[in-house]
Design a protein around this motif. Structure first.
Motif, short mmCIF file in Angstrom:
data_model
loop_
_atom_site.label_atom_id
_atom_site.label_comp_id
_atom_site.label_asym_id
_atom_site.label_seq_id
_atom_site.Cartn_x
_atom_site.Cartn_y
_atom_site.Cartn_z
N THR A 146 -17.43 -2.35 5.58
CA THR A 146 -16.48 -3.45 5.51
C THR A 146 -15.62 -3.63 6.76
OG1 THR A 146 -14.85 -2.03 4.41
CG2 THR A 146 -16.36 -3.26 2.99
N GLY A 147 -15.92 -2.88 7.82
CA GLY A 147 -15.11 -3.00 9.03
C GLY A 147 -15.09 -4.41 9.60
N PHE A 148 -16.24 -5.10 9.56
CA PHE A 148 -16.33 -6.46 10.08
C PHE A 148 -15.43 -7.40 9.28
CE2 PHE A 148 -18.81 -10.51 10.70
CZ PHE A 148 -18.56 -10.63 12.06
N ALA A 149 -15.47 -7.26 7.95
CA ALA A 149 -14.63 -8.12 7.10
C ALA A 149 -13.15 -7.87 7.35
CB ALA A 149 -14.96 -7.86 5.63
N ARG A 150 -12.79 -6.64 7.63
CA ARG A 150 -11.40 -6.30 7.86
C ARG A 150 -10.92 -6.79 9.22
NH1 ARG A 150 -9.69 -1.70 4.64
NH2 ARG A 150 -11.32 -1.12 3.17
N GLU A 151 -11.71 -6.50 10.26
CA GLU A 151 -11.28 -6.78 11.63
C GLU A 151 -11.32 -8.27 11.95
OE1 GLU A 151 -13.74 -4.44 14.14
OE2 GLU A 151 -13.20 -2.53 13.15
N ILE A 152 -12.34 -8.97 11.49
CA ILE A 152 -12.51 -10.37 11.85
C ILE A 152 -11.82 -11.30 10.86
CG2 ILE A 152 -14.19 -12.20 12.30
CD1 ILE A 152 -14.10 -9.92 14.39
N PHE A 153 -11.90 -10.98 9.58
CA PHE A 153 -11.38 -11.89 8.56
C PHE A 153 -10.08 -11.43 7.91
CE2 PHE A 153 -15.98 -12.43 8.82
CZ PHE A 153 -16.04 -13.79 9.10
N GLY A 154 -9.61 -10.25 8.27
CA GLY A 154 -8.36 -9.77 7.73
C GLY A 154 -8.41 -9.42 6.26
N TRP A 155 -9.61 -9.11 5.74
CA TRP A 155 -9.75 -8.81 4.32
C TRP A 155 -9.44 -7.35 4.05
CZ3 TRP A 155 -13.52 -5.67 1.77
CH2 TRP A 155 -13.46 -5.74 0.37
N LEU A 156 -8.67 -7.10 2.99
CA LEU A 156 -8.34 -5.74 2.60
C LEU A 156 -8.18 -5.69 1.09
CD1 LEU A 156 -7.62 -2.93 3.84
CD2 LEU A 156 -5.22 -3.60 3.60
N PRO A 157 -8.97 -4.86 0.40
CA PRO A 157 -8.81 -4.77 -1.06
C PRO A 157 -7.41 -4.29 -1.42
CG PRO A 157 -10.84 -3.69 -0.32
CD PRO A 157 -10.04 -3.99 0.91
N SER A 158 -6.86 -4.84 -2.49
CA SER A 158 -5.49 -4.49 -2.86
C SER A 158 -5.39 -3.82 -4.24
CB SER A 158 -4.62 -5.75 -2.86
OG SER A 158 -5.08 -6.70 -3.80
N VAL A 159 -6.48 -3.83 -5.02
CA VAL A 159 -6.45 -3.27 -6.37
C VAL A 159 -7.25 -1.98 -6.38
CG1 VAL A 159 -7.00 -3.66 -8.80
CG2 VAL A 159 -6.25 -5.57 -7.37
N THR A 160 -6.62 -0.88 -6.76
CA THR A 160 -7.33 0.39 -6.83
C THR A 160 -8.32 0.38 -7.98
OG1 THR A 160 -5.78 1.47 -8.36
CG2 THR A 160 -5.24 1.54 -6.01
N TRP A 161 -9.31 1.24 -7.91
CA TRP A 161 -10.34 1.24 -8.96
C TRP A 161 -9.75 1.65 -10.31
CZ3 TRP A 161 -12.01 5.52 -11.76
CH2 TRP A 161 -11.66 6.79 -11.28
N ARG A 162 -8.75 2.50 -10.30
CA ARG A 162 -8.11 2.90 -11.56
C ARG A 162 -7.35 1.74 -12.18
NH1 ARG A 162 -8.14 8.38 -12.53
NH2 ARG A 162 -8.88 9.69 -10.79
N ASP A 163 -6.56 1.05 -11.35
CA ASP A 163 -5.82 -0.11 -11.86
C ASP A 163 -6.78 -1.21 -12.31
OD1 ASP A 163 -3.42 1.14 -11.41
OD2 ASP A 163 -2.98 0.10 -9.54
N GLY A 164 -7.84 -1.42 -11.53
CA GLY A 164 -8.80 -2.46 -11.87
C GLY A 164 -9.47 -2.19 -13.21
#
Length: 346
Positions: free
Chosen positions: A300-318
């Protein structure tokens, strides 16, 4: 460097499109995507033949002035006639239908390849007609030759085996998008979606965490393959929608991975599901199928660096949110009325 998206995917911000077509829009991810788009001021045509999607997943959108549901198959030659548009965005979620449960795969090789080829070609044609941004939602790549640890064995070794059909369909659809972009200069790209889950998900497809939730809620033994050490990059549906829309707002042709950045093991997920449900289901271990290929983890490095995407919900909370929703029978929505006339993605 490609530009990042110029809008926020949440908090009611207006999206940079006026009208969108979502194929496969009555599926789990598609219904969330339709709702989010409407909420951000985008008119939506939701197309689904209901072979795997369900009309009730978008029932909360019925009557909304910016929403239209079309029960049609994007693979049909005459389907484009009903897609009058014009569209600024075409999101093709009705691509290669590769369910998590291998048992659902062997008897559908023709449908799988038809959706990958005719459906993708028709969707690209609609996007090309209107000059729209096109994005293919693709499952993670998998080798058609079986597991990475050895050669393909058994009755699925032929050209239409369950894994072969899926892998070739995915490869064909992605190659078609790349070729279209190269030959016609189309604004077309691919987003590869890894394990997504959340409210409204199906629990009967045999995947993780769906199977664990289904078993725990029904009081059946929660079965874990092997020793339970295999990891699963779970991505909550809201984060997955964010990623898809951020990629859609850019101009990337290169495939972009969207998946969870946490990788809990199968046994960790199973135990947490049992705890959240308060189930008396025992945790049991079964043999892992020897011929089941394992998809790679998302990069997911490309999605993070170019598009600013970052997951915000932990798997436990989800998982907590998902189980609470399944117990309450809730679905995506409702869509609020907003100042911009708007009332989000499987």
């Amino acid at each position: 460097m490609m530009p990042t998206a110029a809008f926020s995917t949440r908090d009611g911000h207006r999206a940079p499109w006026g009208r969108a077509l979502v194929t496969g829009g009555a599926g789990f991810l598609g219904s969330h995507l339709c709702t989010r788009l409407l909420d951000s001021g985008v008119e939506v045509d939701c197309l689904d033949n209901l072979s795997t999607g369900r009309a009730e997943k978008v029932a909360h959108l019925a009557g909304h002035p910016g929403f239209r549901f079309l029960e049609q198959d994007i693979s049909d030659p005459g389907c484009a006639a009903a897609l009058t548009g014009p569209y600024d965005l075409v999101l093709h979620l009705a691509g290669p239908p590769c369910p998590a449960d291998p048992a659902a795969r062997p008897d559908r090789p023709v449908e799988i390849r038809g959706a990958a080829n005719r459906g993708t070609r028709n969707s690209l044609a609609v996007a090309g007609r209107d000059g729209a941004r096109f994005l293919l939602a693709s499952p993670p790549p998998a080798s058609p030759d079986g597991p990475p640890t050895g050669p393909r064995r058994g009755p699925d070794a032929g050209p239409v085996g369950p894994y072969t059909a899926c892998a070739e369909a995915v490869r064909s659809a992605e190659a078609l998008v790349a070729a279209h972009a190269a030959a016609h200069g189309s604004n077309a790209g691919v987003v590869r979606l890894f394990t997504g889950y959340g409210p409204g998900m199906r629990t009967d497809d045999g995947g993780i965490p769906a199977a664990f939730i289904e078993q725990a809620l029904s009081g059946q033994p929660v079965t874990v393959a092997g020793d339970g050490s295999r990891t699963h990059p779970l991505c909550y549906v809201d984060d997955m929608v964010d990623g898809l829309l951020l990629v859609a707002a850019g101009r990337s042709v290169r495939p972009v991975d969207i998946g969870g950045d946490e990788e809990p093991t199968a046994v960790e997920i199973a135990r947490h599901v049992i705890d959240l449900t308060g189930s008396s289901s025992p945790l049991t271990f079964v043999d892992r199928p020897g011929d089941r290929p394992e998809p790679p983890a998302p990069v997911t490095g490309f999605a993070r660096e170019i598009f600013g995407w970052l997951p915000s919900v932990t798997w436990r909370d989800g998982l907590e949110r998902t189980i609470a929703s399944l117990r309450g029978g809730s679905s995506p929505g409702p869509v609020p009325t907003t100042a911009h006339g708007g009332a989000w993605w499987a």
